[in-house]
Scaffold this motif. Structure first.
Motif, PDB file in Angstrom:
ATOM      1  N   ILE A  54      -1.848  16.803   4.575  1.00 34.17           N
ATOM      2  CA  ILE A  54      -1.782  15.352   4.061  1.00 34.17           C
ATOM      3  C   ILE A  54      -0.811  14.804   4.686  1.00 34.17           C
ATOM      4  O   ILE A  54       0.474  15.291   4.818  1.00 34.17           O
ATOM      5  CB  ILE A  54      -1.715  15.496   2.438  1.00 34.17           C
ATOM      6  CG1 ILE A  54      -3.120  16.461   1.874  1.00 34.17           C
ATOM      7  CG2 ILE A  54      -1.904  14.273   1.868  1.00 34.17           C
ATOM      8  CD1 ILE A  54      -4.212  15.838   2.383  1.00 34.17           C
ATOM      9  N   ASP A  55      -0.966  13.476   5.055  1.00 36.12           N
ATOM     10  CA  ASP A  55      -0.203  12.560   5.701  1.00 36.12           C
ATOM     11  C   ASP A  55       0.493  11.454   4.624  1.00 36.12           C
ATOM     12  O   ASP A  55       1.623  10.931   4.820  1.00 36.12           O
ATOM     13  CB  ASP A  55      -0.508  12.137   6.733  1.00 36.12           C
ATOM     14  CG  ASP A  55      -0.811  12.888   7.998  1.00 36.12           C
ATOM     15  OD1 ASP A  55       0.096  13.729   8.542  1.00 36.12           O
ATOM     16  OD2 ASP A  55      -2.173  13.025   8.216  1.00 36.12           O
ATOM     17  N   PHE A  56      -0.227  11.143   3.729  1.00 35.82           N
ATOM     18  CA  PHE A  56      -0.214  10.211   2.740  1.00 35.82           C
ATOM     19  C   PHE A  56      -0.713  10.459   1.399  1.00 35.82           C
ATOM     20  O   PHE A  56      -1.853  10.952   1.340  1.00 35.82           O
ATOM     21  CB  PHE A  56      -0.566   8.689   3.021  1.00 35.82           C
ATOM     22  CG  PHE A  56      -0.664   7.832   2.014  1.00 35.82           C
ATOM     23  CD1 PHE A  56       0.450   7.069   1.742  1.00 35.82           C
ATOM     24  CD2 PHE A  56      -1.829   7.401   1.381  1.00 35.82           C
ATOM     25  CE1 PHE A  56       0.347   6.062   0.593  1.00 35.82           C
ATOM     26  CE2 PHE A  56      -1.970   6.472   0.334  1.00 35.82           C
ATOM     27  CZ  PHE A  56      -0.734   5.838   0.334  1.00 35.82           C
ATOM     28  N   LEU A  57       0.005  10.464   0.221  1.00 36.44           N
ATOM     29  CA  LEU A  57      -0.361  10.854  -1.154  1.00 36.44           C
ATOM     30  C   LEU A  57      -0.419   9.445  -2.027  1.00 36.44           C
ATOM     31  O   LEU A  57       0.471   8.594  -1.928  1.00 36.44           O
ATOM     32  CB  LEU A  57       0.612  11.685  -1.802  1.00 36.44           C
ATOM     33  CG  LEU A  57       0.513  13.347  -1.356  1.00 36.44           C
ATOM     34  CD1 LEU A  57       1.482  13.974  -2.117  1.00 36.44           C
ATOM     35  CD2 LEU A  57      -0.866  13.707  -1.849  1.00 36.44           C
ATOM     36  N   LEU A  58      -1.657   9.231  -2.577  1.00 42.72           N
ATOM     37  CA  LEU A  58      -1.761   8.297  -3.661  1.00 42.72           C
ATOM     38  C   LEU A  58      -2.028   8.883  -5.058  1.00 42.72           C
ATOM     39  O   LEU A  58      -2.874   9.774  -5.111  1.00 42.72           O
ATOM     40  CB  LEU A  58      -3.019   7.557  -3.564  1.00 42.72           C
ATOM     41  CG  LEU A  58      -3.086   6.036  -4.207  1.00 42.72           C
ATOM     42  CD1 LEU A  58      -3.819   5.183  -3.103  1.00 42.72           C
ATOM     43  CD2 LEU A  58      -3.696   6.389  -5.387  1.00 42.72           C
ATOM     44  N   ILE A  59      -1.211   8.779  -6.022  1.00 44.70           N
ATOM     45  CA  ILE A  59      -1.436   9.183  -7.117  1.00 44.70           C
ATOM     46  C   ILE A  59      -2.021   7.977  -8.226  1.00 44.70           C
ATOM     47  O   ILE A  59      -1.450   6.838  -8.239  1.00 44.70           O
ATOM     48  CB  ILE A  59      -0.095   9.447  -8.024  1.00 44.70           C
ATOM     49  CG1 ILE A  59       0.621  10.600  -7.134  1.00 44.70           C
ATOM     50  CG2 ILE A  59      -0.334  10.191  -9.413  1.00 44.70           C
ATOM     51  CD1 ILE A  59       2.161  11.050  -7.368  1.00 44.70           C
ATOM     52  N   PRO A  60      -3.141   7.994  -8.660  1.00 43.65           N
ATOM     53  CA  PRO A  60      -3.928   6.846  -9.180  1.00 43.65           C
ATOM     54  C   PRO A  60      -3.793   6.468 -10.576  1.00 43.65           C
ATOM     55  O   PRO A  60      -3.097   7.317 -11.052  1.00 43.65           O
ATOM     56  CB  PRO A  60      -5.420   7.422  -8.906  1.00 43.65           C
ATOM     57  CG  PRO A  60      -5.554   8.870  -8.860  1.00 43.65           C
ATOM     58  CD  PRO A  60      -4.201   9.104  -8.320  1.00 43.65           C
ATOM     59  N   GLY A  61      -4.231   5.712 -11.089  1.00 46.10           N
ATOM     60  CA  GLY A  61      -4.189   5.312 -12.475  1.00 46.10           C
ATOM     61  C   GLY A  61      -4.940   5.967 -13.178  1.00 46.10           C
ATOM     62  O   GLY A  61      -6.016   6.699 -12.713  1.00 46.10           O
ATOM     63  N   GLY A  62      -5.148   5.622 -14.459  1.00 43.21           N
ATOM     64  CA  GLY A  62      -5.961   6.376 -15.631  1.00 43.21           C
ATOM     65  C   GLY A  62      -5.160   6.779 -16.644  1.00 43.21           C
ATOM     66  O   GLY A  62      -4.038   6.244 -17.306  1.00 43.21           O
ATOM     67  N   PHE A  63      -5.671   7.657 -17.375  1.00 42.17           N
ATOM     68  CA  PHE A  63      -4.882   8.392 -18.480  1.00 42.17           C
ATOM     69  C   PHE A  63      -4.820   9.916 -18.585  1.00 42.17           C
ATOM     70  O   PHE A  63      -5.369  10.572 -19.404  1.00 42.17           O
ATOM     71  CB  PHE A  63      -5.711   8.070 -19.765  1.00 42.17           C
ATOM     72  CG  PHE A  63      -5.891   6.612 -19.780  1.00 42.17           C
ATOM     73  CD1 PHE A  63      -5.028   5.862 -20.744  1.00 42.17           C
ATOM     74  CD2 PHE A  63      -7.151   5.686 -19.473  1.00 42.17           C
ATOM     75  CE1 PHE A  63      -5.146   4.274 -20.841  1.00 42.17           C
ATOM     76  CE2 PHE A  63      -7.107   4.749 -19.653  1.00 42.17           C
ATOM     77  CZ  PHE A  63      -6.301   3.687 -20.314  1.00 42.17           C
ATOM     78  N   GLY A  84       2.298   5.634  -6.035  1.00 47.52           N
ATOM     79  CA  GLY A  84       1.824   5.754  -7.418  1.00 47.52           C
ATOM     80  C   GLY A  84       1.500   4.458  -8.007  1.00 47.52           C
ATOM     81  O   GLY A  84       2.299   3.389  -8.141  1.00 47.52           O
ATOM     82  N   ILE A  85       0.193   4.714  -8.514  1.00 42.73           N
ATOM     83  CA  ILE A  85      -0.302   3.079  -9.065  1.00 42.73           C
ATOM     84  C   ILE A  85      -0.661   3.242 -10.484  1.00 42.73           C
ATOM     85  O   ILE A  85      -1.369   4.206 -10.908  1.00 42.73           O
ATOM     86  CB  ILE A  85      -1.562   2.844  -8.321  1.00 42.73           C
ATOM     87  CG1 ILE A  85      -1.309   2.506  -6.854  1.00 42.73           C
ATOM     88  CG2 ILE A  85      -2.333   1.491  -9.013  1.00 42.73           C
ATOM     89  CD1 ILE A  85      -2.630   2.440  -5.998  1.00 42.73           C
ATOM     90  N   CYS A  86       0.110   2.364 -11.247  1.00 45.76           N
ATOM     91  CA  CYS A  86      -0.085   2.549 -12.745  1.00 45.76           C
ATOM     92  C   CYS A  86       0.204   3.767 -13.568  1.00 45.76           C
ATOM     93  O   CYS A  86       1.359   4.206 -13.274  1.00 45.76           O
ATOM     94  CB  CYS A  86      -1.767   2.081 -12.971  1.00 45.76           C
ATOM     95  SG  CYS A  86      -1.954   1.503 -14.658  1.00 45.76           S
ATOM     96  N   ASN A  87      -0.670   4.814 -13.941  1.00 51.53           N
ATOM     97  CA  ASN A  87      -0.349   5.888 -14.271  1.00 51.53           C
ATOM     98  C   ASN A  87       0.212   6.659 -13.364  1.00 51.53           C
ATOM     99  O   ASN A  87       1.193   7.592 -13.503  1.00 51.53           O
ATOM    100  CB  ASN A  87      -1.804   6.593 -14.838  1.00 51.53           C
ATOM    101  CG  ASN A  87      -1.311   7.959 -15.647  1.00 51.53           C
ATOM    102  OD1 ASN A  87      -1.940   9.021 -15.454  1.00 51.53           O
ATOM    103  ND2 ASN A  87      -0.524   7.739 -16.522  1.00 51.53           N
ATOM    104  N   GLY A  88       0.040   6.409 -12.173  1.00 55.48           N
ATOM    105  CA  GLY A  88       0.722   7.017 -10.882  1.00 55.48           C
ATOM    106  C   GLY A  88       2.192   6.715 -10.867  1.00 55.48           C
ATOM    107  O   GLY A  88       3.079   7.659 -10.479  1.00 55.48           O
TER     108      GLY A  88
END
Length: 233
Positions: free
Chosen positions: A44-53, A86-90
């Motif tokens: 993996i070259d880039f990590l995205l931690i998404p939103g949610g609960f 990291g976006i929102c919850n991320g």
């Protein structure tokens, strides 16, 4: 060889498919889902931690996800200088993991807020904003109940002095007013980076602003910046 992007999925994530769609279908990047029990990030070259609960936001937002098996690998990945968004919850998870400073409180009015908002880019000195002119105003949606970013005055001064405040809530004209700061975040902060500038946490959702059909494609600028950085890395 093209870069490979990973979107982490926790129990309770609900923006993971939005993030995948933005990266894979809009940005045409090789993208894969990573389950929270996965630990191998070697390809993996880039990590995205998404939103949610994640985990139902029990205890605090991000407090349980921080102990998922994948997070030790995420910390190692980030400490190697590799890019993490990291976006929102991320963002909340990154704070709980100690990868970014500060903490999140409930929104000032104690209400969940879901709407389009405006954020001002404060710096182009990150791999996430390299293509965005400082002072540019982006229209990006928000959807959170605990987005009231806080930290102590010493840490705030460090964020300011080190140019770590990446986005601030503003009005359409770019003014960082109290009214624009709907959740009460200190210094109108909507997103920050770490001192090495390879980790970005932000409460607004750029992955939901990649198609004009949905109201805005301003979020594409962030993903374009990342992909260009990866292409020259």
């Amino acid at each position: 060889m093209s870069a490979k992007l990973g979107v982490i999925v926790f129990p309770g994530s609900n923006c993971d498919h939005d993030a995948y769609h933005a990266l894979a279908h809009i940005m045409n990047a090789e993208t894969t889902f990573l389950w929270h029990k996965d630990t191998d990030l070697s390809d993996i070259d880039f990590l995205l931690i998404p939103g949610g609960f994640s985990y139902g936001d029990y205890l605090r937002s991000g407090a349980i996800a921080r102990f998922s098996p994948i997070m030790q690998s995420v910390i190692q990945f980030a400490n190697q200088g590799r890019p993490v968004l990291g976006i929102c919850n991320g963002f909340q998870i990154l704070l709980e993991a100690g990868l970014l400073p500060g903490a999140m409180l409930h929104n000032e009015q104690l209400r969940f807020v879901c709407k389009h908002t405006h954020i001002r880019c404060e710096t182009s000195d990150t791999l996430f904003t390299r293509n965005i002119v400082p002072g540019s105003v982006l229209q990006v949606p928000v959807a959170h109940g605990e987005g009231n970013y806080t930290t102590d005055q010493d840490q705030l001064k460090q964020l300011q002095d080190n140019d770590q405040i990446v986005f601030r809530y503003c009005n359409e004209g770019g003014e960082t007013t109290d009214e624009a700061n709907f959740n009460g975040s200190i210094d109108n902060i909507a997103g920050i980076c770490n001192t090495n500038r390879n980790i970005l946490g932000m409460m607004p959702h750029p992955e939901r602003a990649v198609e004009k059909l949905l109201g805005s494609d301003d979020g594409k600028q962030i993903f374009e910046s990342v992909l260009e950085e990866l292409a020259v890395a």
